[in-house]
Design an enzyme around this catalytic site. Structure first.
Site, PDB file in Angstrom:
ATOM      1  N   GLY A 218       0.795  -1.223   0.000  1.00 61.46           N
ATOM      2  CA  GLY A 218       0.000   0.000   0.000  1.00 61.46           C
ATOM      3  C   GLY A 218       0.825   1.270   0.000  1.00 61.46           C
ATOM      4  O   GLY A 218       0.599   2.155   0.815  1.00 61.46           O
ATOM      5  N   THR A 219       1.789   1.382  -0.882  1.00 60.76           N
ATOM      6  CA  THR A 219       2.684   2.550  -0.920  1.00 60.76           C
ATOM      7  C   THR A 219       3.318   2.632  -2.305  1.00 60.76           C
ATOM      8  O   THR A 219       3.406   1.627  -2.999  1.00 60.76           O
ATOM      9  CB  THR A 219       3.793   2.401   0.152  1.00 60.76           C
ATOM     10  OG1 THR A 219       3.225   2.577   1.442  1.00 60.76           O
ATOM     11  CG2 THR A 219       4.895   3.426  -0.016  1.00 60.76           C
TER      12      THR A 219
END
Length: 277
Positions: free
Chosen positions: A43-44
């Site tokens: 998630g980045t």
């Protein structure tokens, strides 16, 4: 010889041997009632690029808890030493504590040797620590810095493997960011060119990955200066409200109304103080 290795001439095209192996393993596990572990999304979007005089690191600022945005403006570019910084993807606590620990150990190393630490030293410390924990520390890192030997850029995976490349990406938005790098990267870029390229790569991750979002932070490291640009750009600006969306009291008619009386039992209690003399 117990075994003979036969050299096979390489053939062109992609090899699907691992795909077939995974399908066989999955079918075998399904018969026994097990499921293969799924890939964990970090998630980045983090990225870095080497330009003519140094390094440009970039990251988005969205922190997620599953499918919930936990923080819209968190900093993912961590201090390692005055000439080395590190972007972190994965479990936020792991990236924070890992970079703090290595920064501390690198400072002790710098005091012991009496010189600025080298980027390869930080890379070795990080990869040895992560390999020791066999991937259970969820820290995927992009390490960049400038030392006496020039600019260096590494990608470090949670299991401890590392790559040294002219441009790297990590995180769930890394594929979109890598597409921008592979299309527009060229050696010996100027600083403004490199900043624009990293910004476009992070923006590609933000707009193509739900786990990435909010602002774009950049860190520019060269022999003569360090610029920490937070935020460098805000691609997702909140829209302006053009009217009131709250309905006035009495707008909706009350269709039914029911009043119920509550039975309340009142108890009286008296409190006496105990004589302790």
């Amino acid at each position: 010889m117990a075994a003979v290795s036969v050299y096979e001439r390489p053939v062109g095209g992609f090899s699907f041997d691992n795909c077939r192996r995974n399908a066989v393993l999955e079918a075998d596990f399904a018969k026994k009632g097990y499921k293969l572990p799924t890939a964990r999304k970090t998630g980045t979007t983090i990225a870095g690029v080497v330009y003519k005089d140094g390094i440009v690191l970039g990251a988005d600022t969205r922190a997620t808890e599953g499918m919930v945005v936990a923080d819209k403006n968190c900093s993912k570019i961590h201090f390692i030493s005055p000439n080395i910084y590190c972007c972190g993807a994965g479990t936020a606590a792991d990236t924070d504590m890992t970079t703090q620990l290595i920064s501390s150990n690198l400072e002790l190393h710098s005091l012991s040797t009496g010189r600025l630490p080298r980027v390869v030293t930080a890379n070795r410390m990080l990869k040895q620590m992560l390999f020791r924990y066999q991937g259970y520390i969820g820290a995927a890192l992009v390490l960049g810095g400038v030392d006496v030997t020039g600019p260096h850029l590494y990608s470090i995976y949670p299991h401890g493997s590392t790559d040294k490349l002219p441009y790297v990406t990590m995180g769930s938005g890394s594929l979109a960011a890598m597409a921008v790098f592979e299309d527009k990267f060229r050696p010996d870029m100027e600083e403004e060119e490199a900043k624009k390229l990293v910004s476009e790569a992070i923006a590609a991750g933000i707009f193509n990955d739900l786990g990435s979002g909010s602002n774009i932070d950049l860190c520019v490291i060269s022999k003569s200066k360090l610029d920490f640009l937070r935020p460098y750009s805000v691609p997702n600006k909140k829209g302006t409200r053009f009217g009131r969306y709250r309905c006035e009291k009495g707008t909706n008619a009350v269709l039914t109304e029911k009043v119920t009386t509550l039975e309340i039992e009142v108890l009286e209690e008296t409190v006496q103080t105990m004589d302790t003399s």
